[in-house]
Design a protein around this motif. Sequence first.
Motif, PDB file in Angstrom:
ATOM      1  N   THR A 291      -7.256   0.161  -0.865  1.00  0.00           N
ATOM      2  CA  THR A 291      -5.994  -0.828  -0.477  1.00  0.00           C
ATOM      3  C   THR A 291      -4.302  -0.210   0.109  1.00  0.00           C
ATOM      4  O   THR A 291      -5.068   1.416  -0.802  1.00  0.00           O
ATOM      5  CB  THR A 291      -5.479  -1.968  -1.725  1.00  0.00           C
TER       6      THR A 291
ATOM      7  N   HIS B  20       2.264   0.414  -0.220  1.00  0.00           N
ATOM      8  CA  HIS B  20       3.466   0.686   0.797  1.00  0.00           C
ATOM      9  C   HIS B  20       5.239  -0.567   0.622  1.00  0.00           C
ATOM     10  O   HIS B  20       4.349  -1.409  -0.228  1.00  0.00           O
ATOM     11  CB  HIS B  20       3.232   1.133   2.402  1.00  0.00           C
TER      12      HIS B  20
ATOM     13  N   HIS C 119       6.406   1.399  -5.843  1.00  0.00           N
ATOM     14  CA  HIS C 119       6.846   2.635  -6.162  1.00  0.00           C
ATOM     15  C   HIS C 119       7.963   2.902  -6.407  1.00  0.00           C
ATOM     16  O   HIS C 119       8.469   2.468  -5.781  1.00  0.00           O
ATOM     17  CB  HIS C 119       5.248   2.802  -6.923  1.00  0.00           C
TER      18      HIS C 119
ATOM     19  N   GLU D 211       7.473   9.095  -6.106  1.00  0.00           N
ATOM     20  CA  GLU D 211       6.338  10.273  -6.688  1.00  0.00           C
ATOM     21  C   GLU D 211       7.241  10.344  -8.597  1.00  0.00           C
ATOM     22  O   GLU D 211       7.426  11.152  -8.980  1.00  0.00           O
ATOM     23  CB  GLU D 211       7.307  11.926  -5.923  1.00  0.00           C
ATOM     24  N   GLY D 212       6.972   9.023  -8.980  1.00  0.00           N
ATOM     25  CA  GLY D 212       7.364   8.538 -10.226  1.00  0.00           C
ATOM     26  C   GLY D 212       9.111   7.994 -10.654  1.00  0.00           C
ATOM     27  O   GLY D 212       8.914   7.537 -11.933  1.00  0.00           O
TER      28      GLY D 212
ATOM     29  N   ARG E  78      17.575   0.512   1.366  1.00  0.00           N
ATOM     30  CA  ARG E  78      18.971   0.347   2.784  1.00  0.00           C
ATOM     31  C   ARG E  78      17.906  -0.037   3.508  1.00  0.00           C
ATOM     32  O   ARG E  78      16.886   0.533   3.574  1.00  0.00           O
ATOM     33  CB  ARG E  78      19.771   1.542   3.169  1.00  0.00           C
TER      34      ARG E  78
ATOM     35  N   ASP F 200       9.309   2.997 -11.244  1.00  0.00           N
ATOM     36  CA  ASP F 200       8.110   3.536 -11.228  1.00  0.00           C
ATOM     37  C   ASP F 200       7.376   2.145 -11.562  1.00  0.00           C
ATOM     38  O   ASP F 200       6.344   2.183 -10.982  1.00  0.00           O
ATOM     39  CB  ASP F 200       7.957   4.465 -11.290  1.00  0.00           C
TER      40      ASP F 200
ATOM     41  N   VAL G 133      15.087   2.728   4.379  1.00  0.00           N
ATOM     42  CA  VAL G 133      15.140   4.234   3.384  1.00  0.00           C
ATOM     43  C   VAL G 133      15.616   3.927   1.799  1.00  0.00           C
ATOM     44  O   VAL G 133      15.876   2.722   1.732  1.00  0.00           O
ATOM     45  CB  VAL G 133      16.329   4.857   3.446  1.00  0.00           C
TER      46      VAL G 133
ATOM     47  N   ARG H  48      11.133   7.173   2.867  1.00  0.00           N
ATOM     48  CA  ARG H  48      11.380   6.877   4.410  1.00  0.00           C
ATOM     49  C   ARG H  48      10.924   5.880   4.871  1.00  0.00           C
ATOM     50  O   ARG H  48       9.539   6.182   5.216  1.00  0.00           O
ATOM     51  CB  ARG H  48      12.453   7.241   5.409  1.00  0.00           C
TER      52      ARG H  48
ATOM     53  N   LYS I  40       1.895   7.852   7.210  1.00  0.00           N
ATOM     54  CA  LYS I  40       1.874   7.671   5.475  1.00  0.00           C
ATOM     55  C   LYS I  40       3.105   6.760   4.945  1.00  0.00           C
ATOM     56  O   LYS I  40       3.157   6.327   3.952  1.00  0.00           O
ATOM     57  CB  LYS I  40       1.934   9.063   5.187  1.00  0.00           C
TER      58      LYS I  40
END
Lengths: 177, 540
Positions: free
Chosen positions: A24, A27, A49, A52-53, A60, A115, A140, A149, A164
Amino acid sequence: MLRFHARAALPAALIVTALYATPTSAHVTLETREYPAAANAKLVLKVPHGCEGAPTVSVRVRIPDNVLNVKPQPKPGWQVTAVKGKLATPITGEHGETITETVREVQWSGGRLEDSFYDEFVFRAQIPDQPGVMLYFPVVQDCDKGVNRWIETPEAGKTRRDYKFPAPELRVLTKQQ
Amino acid sequence: MRLLIVLVLLLTSALFGRDAHAHAVLLGTTPDNGATLEAAPREIVLRFNEPVSPISLTIVGRGGQAAIPPGAIASRNEEVHAAMPGDLQPGSYLVSYRVVSADSHPISGSFLFAVGAPSGAAPTAPDLRDQENEWALLVILNRIVLLAALLFAAGGVLFATYVLGNDRASVAPLRRPLRIGALVAMACAAFAVVLQGGLLTAAAMDASWHPLSLLAVGWHSTLGTSAALIAFGLLLVLLRLGQRPSPLLLWLGTTGAIVAAGALAASGHAATAPPRWLAAPAMAAHGLVIAFWVGSLWPLLRLLRTQNTGDAASTVVRFSRLAVIAAVILIVTGLILAILQLGGDVTALVTTSYGQLLLIKLSIVALLLLLATYNKARLTPALRRGAPDAAARLAGAIRLEIAAVGLILAVTALLGQSPPPRALTALTAPTATAQTLTAQAKGYSAIVTVMPGRTGRNTIAIALTAPDGTPFTPLEARAEISLPEQSIEPLTEPLNAVAPGRYQWVTNGFVRPGAWQLELTLLINDFESATFELPLQIGD
């Protein structure tokens, strides 16, 4: 006799196919990814999330062309803004009025989503009467440190799985009677 | 009895065990990306924002690459530590990593460092290919024994089920040899995992390698899955070959034989040829019918000696009916696999070593089919008629078939270690030339020049143009280089404009020759990005 033993093949096949599992992903996506054409939709952006933490401090989303009557839902702890833009050509609304401006972008800012937590950002919109079309809502996600983004739209021959940071997508179905 | 079933269940659950952690990101590395060190590092560290589970770590140098064995990788909280090989020569190295986060999302990438001077005209990294060849010989020998024992045991059970109808009296004399065959095959399967670990890490062939750490590396490869399935299937076969198997065990045994024979499709060149939805089932079917056919040869030989002519004749007749169907499936799947492996290039049959081996294999198979046809057309009816020496002649023909099968197994094992033609075009190192490429995305175009186009230091010059033809400077730009054919993950670098629409990147990242991939991602505005993909040929 042969049929009885041929049935041995079934569990064998099951054992082998069971070994292939699909992973899974996490995103930013829309909760409902399909809507009938010309429907009034409640669109929910899911933010699983941060960056990066780092905690999320602003979300937006850009509204695609032809998606009208956008109204964001207020959120406690966040400041909501609907950014309007002029339309290239005025269009006629469903009640006969002339529309020259629509909401082009919705912003939720001033909040803080850690996060380790999940949250949803909701807005109402009218799906255009274009059955079969795929709509992209690039998002964003600004964080304390860094930015995600979710804006990649697939080129011809590719799907969102090839990227990604794919933009949340919504498929317009045929009109419901 | 129950204890055995519990053991089987435990083995089954071990096959499905997979750990997964949460969505993670690389925060930093030691040595830093792009750093030049005076001496070779003893270990490297990757720092993530959450604990992760490492899948693979590979160090890439000019002469080759080596997977870092799991025994040398330690995961401590949010850090992954890996011990480096002791003999790193001066030059540039890429460390390519793959780890897994909580949502089973693989995180991958590469980072670059240099020992001594970055590679330009610097001495090369140790050529790891020689050590691989020593392991390859052992792998081939083990594979021949494994195939022979697997086909013997699994095929024998298939023969017992479908030709003898599990008749206890007929199966009895076959039980002990088949059990021995199954045990030998299981031992070979376990050994194959260790050998694969040695092959993958190109471990030095001296006393320094540790069987358990090689076992761990091999276990993580597709061969590990294949070996596990083979062992699992053969365990069921062993249970079935007991003194008085219940109907359930008979059924489980046949299932096990099918799983073990079909497991040949879990790894290897033939089963992974694209498209996989065609190659894997074709390989599984190929393995199954071969197991049935090869596994029936010795039992038939045995029965011809022990059974009276009437019973023997009806057994042979039952076998040959099934054998016809098996032969058809064999030919069809064999052709499909051969075509997929040749990659559509028929001339590869004579020009490549793989093709030549395949031709040899196909010739012996053709001879075998001729022999089988002769058996069916002449010798079997003779046996039914009760001709005096029919049994002896049939036995002789079967012995010839067994010999031919032995040769085919040897050639197949060699094939398994040769690169198939479909992969060869990617592996031949391109010649080193400066190159200029263009690409378009969303109306924007990029002109990219790579100089000198060989391993070591390269300068990549990029010119971007907007749809209206003017030079375009995006909000942000980023470049990624990767070598997909060698599974080397992308090395990322943010780009800075030197002039409107003009970028320049000097990098040592092309550490080895091959068909590299350059990906340029531009941020056009807040909500729009464009990605260019360019293939680069980097020579030696």
